[in-house]
Write an enzyme that holds these catalytic residues in place. Structure first.
Site, PDB file in Angstrom:
ATOM      1  N   GLU A   1     -51.917  59.396 -34.429  1.00 47.20           N
ATOM      2  CA  GLU A   1     -51.879  57.954 -34.749  1.00 47.20           C
ATOM      3  C   GLU A   1     -50.500  57.352 -34.479  1.00 47.20           C
ATOM      4  OE1 GLU A   1     -50.795  56.509 -38.276  1.00 47.20           O
ATOM      5  OE2 GLU A   1     -50.936  58.319 -39.505  1.00 47.20           O
TER       6      GLU A   1
ATOM      7  N   LYS B   1     -49.645  61.087 -50.184  1.00 46.74           N
ATOM      8  CA  LYS B   1     -48.349  61.020 -50.856  1.00 46.74           C
ATOM      9  C   LYS B   1     -48.544  60.781 -52.350  1.00 46.74           C
ATOM     10  CE  LYS B   1     -45.058  60.153 -47.278  1.00 46.74           C
ATOM     11  NZ  LYS B   1     -45.415  59.413 -46.060  1.00 46.74           N
TER      12      LYS B   1
HETATM   13  N1  PSU Z   1     -49.310  58.086 -45.318  1.00 45.18           N
HETATM   14  C1  PSU Z   1     -48.093  58.544 -44.958  1.00 45.18           C
HETATM   15  N2  PSU Z   1     -47.438  57.964 -43.913  1.00 45.18           N
HETATM   16  C2  PSU Z   1     -48.001  56.942 -43.200  1.00 45.18           C
HETATM   17  C3  PSU Z   1     -49.301  56.486 -43.574  1.00 45.18           C
HETATM   18  C4  PSU Z   1     -49.907  57.090 -44.627  1.00 45.18           C
HETATM   19  O1  PSU Z   1     -47.599  59.472 -45.578  1.00 45.18           O
HETATM   20  O2  PSU Z   1     -47.369  56.448 -42.247  1.00 45.18           O
HETATM   21  C5  PSU Z   1     -49.978  55.412 -42.773  1.00 45.18           C
HETATM   22  C6  PSU Z   1     -51.189  55.987 -42.009  1.00 45.18           C
HETATM   23  O3  PSU Z   1     -51.265  55.376 -40.734  1.00 45.18           O
HETATM   24  C7  PSU Z   1     -52.357  55.567 -42.857  1.00 45.18           C
HETATM   25  C8  PSU Z   1     -51.892  54.228 -43.367  1.00 45.18           C
HETATM   26  O4  PSU Z   1     -53.550  55.469 -42.159  1.00 45.18           O
HETATM   27  O5  PSU Z   1     -50.507  54.422 -43.651  1.00 45.18           O
HETATM   28  C9  PSU Z   1     -52.643  53.777 -44.605  1.00 45.18           C
HETATM   29  O6  PSU Z   1     -52.297  52.447 -44.863  1.00 45.18           O
HETATM   30  P1  PSU Z   1     -53.169  51.582 -45.914  1.00 45.18           P
HETATM   31  O7  PSU Z   1     -52.903  52.223 -47.245  1.00 45.18           O
HETATM   32  O8  PSU Z   1     -52.618  50.218 -45.791  1.00 45.18           O
HETATM   33  O9  PSU Z   1     -54.592  51.726 -45.474  1.00 45.18           O
END
Ligand code: PSU
Ligand code: MN
Length: 307
Positions: A25, A159
């Site tokens: 990604e 996380k």
């Molecule tokens: N978790 C991490 N680092 C990241 C992300 C998640 O440890 O960079 C990113 C990923 O691309 C994930 C996105 O799909 O954040 C999720 O964002 P949201 O909670 O806005 O859906």
């Protein structure tokens, strides 16, 4: 009709030849890591997939075209241009219509990868249920997408800035198959063990491939989460982790940080408060997951999944 999806020649060839392809990604490149570490990790992840005999397919939106297999210039663009929008699956059509660039989240990347016929995907951490989601309703679209998309995602859990138990509950409700890589302790990203256990583990690449194949054959659709923990000797010191997390959550409240800004704020807080240690762990996790995903993709391509 404009071409909405473009598959690079290398990835197209690998898919035609049924070789191992691993999706990667771009949100973690554009938003999850600081410069210049982000480009370094993007390169490393691709190189590690190749070293295992796989073909990397880093995915993002370039001038409105969902691109499966970014080239070097496009990778650099994601890593060094400021203001590249973060695109979840629902945002990709708008970026396509407007002809703009965008970095894809797990949800958006998984959807595009599966449409291209890619079966394995590596990232650092999955999005999940945010703390206090019972009031904010903030749950990542990653979870629902994984429920609906036939892909295997290798990650190191979510996380600890998220609500880990709630995320596991939602994964259960949504019917996502969750297996640990050689463990039944759900990883806590910076920590080897989040303190929550899961029911199943796989012991080898071929076992993982068989699970993926079984999920596909049983016709339920949907995805498999392969949870790969960081080694105990490489994790963030748990006492440091707990201290920084609670201070970070307090700072969040004090400054009324909300919504999309929460994750970048806390990641930055962790990196500063740990003198860069959390960043090094984040980078290592992404590399480890790219390597494992490639091995599993090779096992799938080699027929270890039986088909
Ligand atoms: N978790 C991490 N680092 C990241 C992300 C998640 O440890 O960079 C990113 C990923 O691309 C994930 C996105 O799909 O954040 C999720 O964002 P949201 O909670 O806005 O859906
Ligand atoms: Mn959200």
């Amino acid at each position: 009709m404009p071409h909405r999806i473009r598959i690079s020649d290398g990835v197209r060839r690998a898919l035609d030849e049924r070789r191992a392809v691993v999706a990667l990604e771009t949100t973690l490149i554009a938003h999850g890591l600081p410069q210049p570490d982000n480009l370094e990790v993007a390169h490393d992840a691709e190189a590690l997939v190749r070293a295992e005999g796989g073909v990397p397919a880093t995915i993002g939106v370039i001038a409105g075209v969902a691109t499966i297999g970014l080239d070097e210039g496009e990778l650099e663009l994601m890593a060094t241009t400021s203001g590249v929008p973060k695109l979840s699956a629902r945002d990709v059509p708008v970026a396509a219509a407007l002809g703009v660039n965008g970095a894809t989240t797990v949800a958006a990347t998984a959807s595009l990868a599966a449409q291209a016929g890619i079966r394995v995907f590596a990232t650092g951490g999955l999005g999940g249920v945010h703390r206090a989601a019972n009031e904010s309703w903030d749950e990542s679209a990653d979870l629902d997408m994984l429920a609906r998309t036939p892909i295997a995602l290798v990650c190191s859990g979510v996380k600890s800035i998220l609500d880990v138990p709630a995320t596991l509950e939602r994964l259960e409700t949504l019917g996502v198959t969750v297996v640990g890589w050689r463990t039944t302790s759900f990883p806590g990203f910076y920590l080897t063990d989040s303190g929550r256990s899961i029911d199943w583990s796989v012991a080898s690449e071929s076992e993982a491939a068989v699970v993926i194949e079984a999920r596909a054959s049983l016709g339920a659709g949907g995805g498999v989460l392969i949870a790969n923990p960081i080694a105990p000797e490489e994790q963030l010191d748990p006492a440091t982790h707990d201290r920084v997390l609670s201070a970070g959550l307090t700072a969040l409240d004090d400054r009324s940080v909300r919504g999309k800004a929460v994750t970048p704020f806390l990641l930055d807080y962790f990196a500063t408060a740990t003198g860069g240690a959390s960043l090094e762990i984040n980078k290592r996790i992404i590399r480890n997951n790219a390597r494992l995903a490639a091995r599993i993709a090779c096992a799938l391509a080699g027929g270890a999944g039986g088909s």
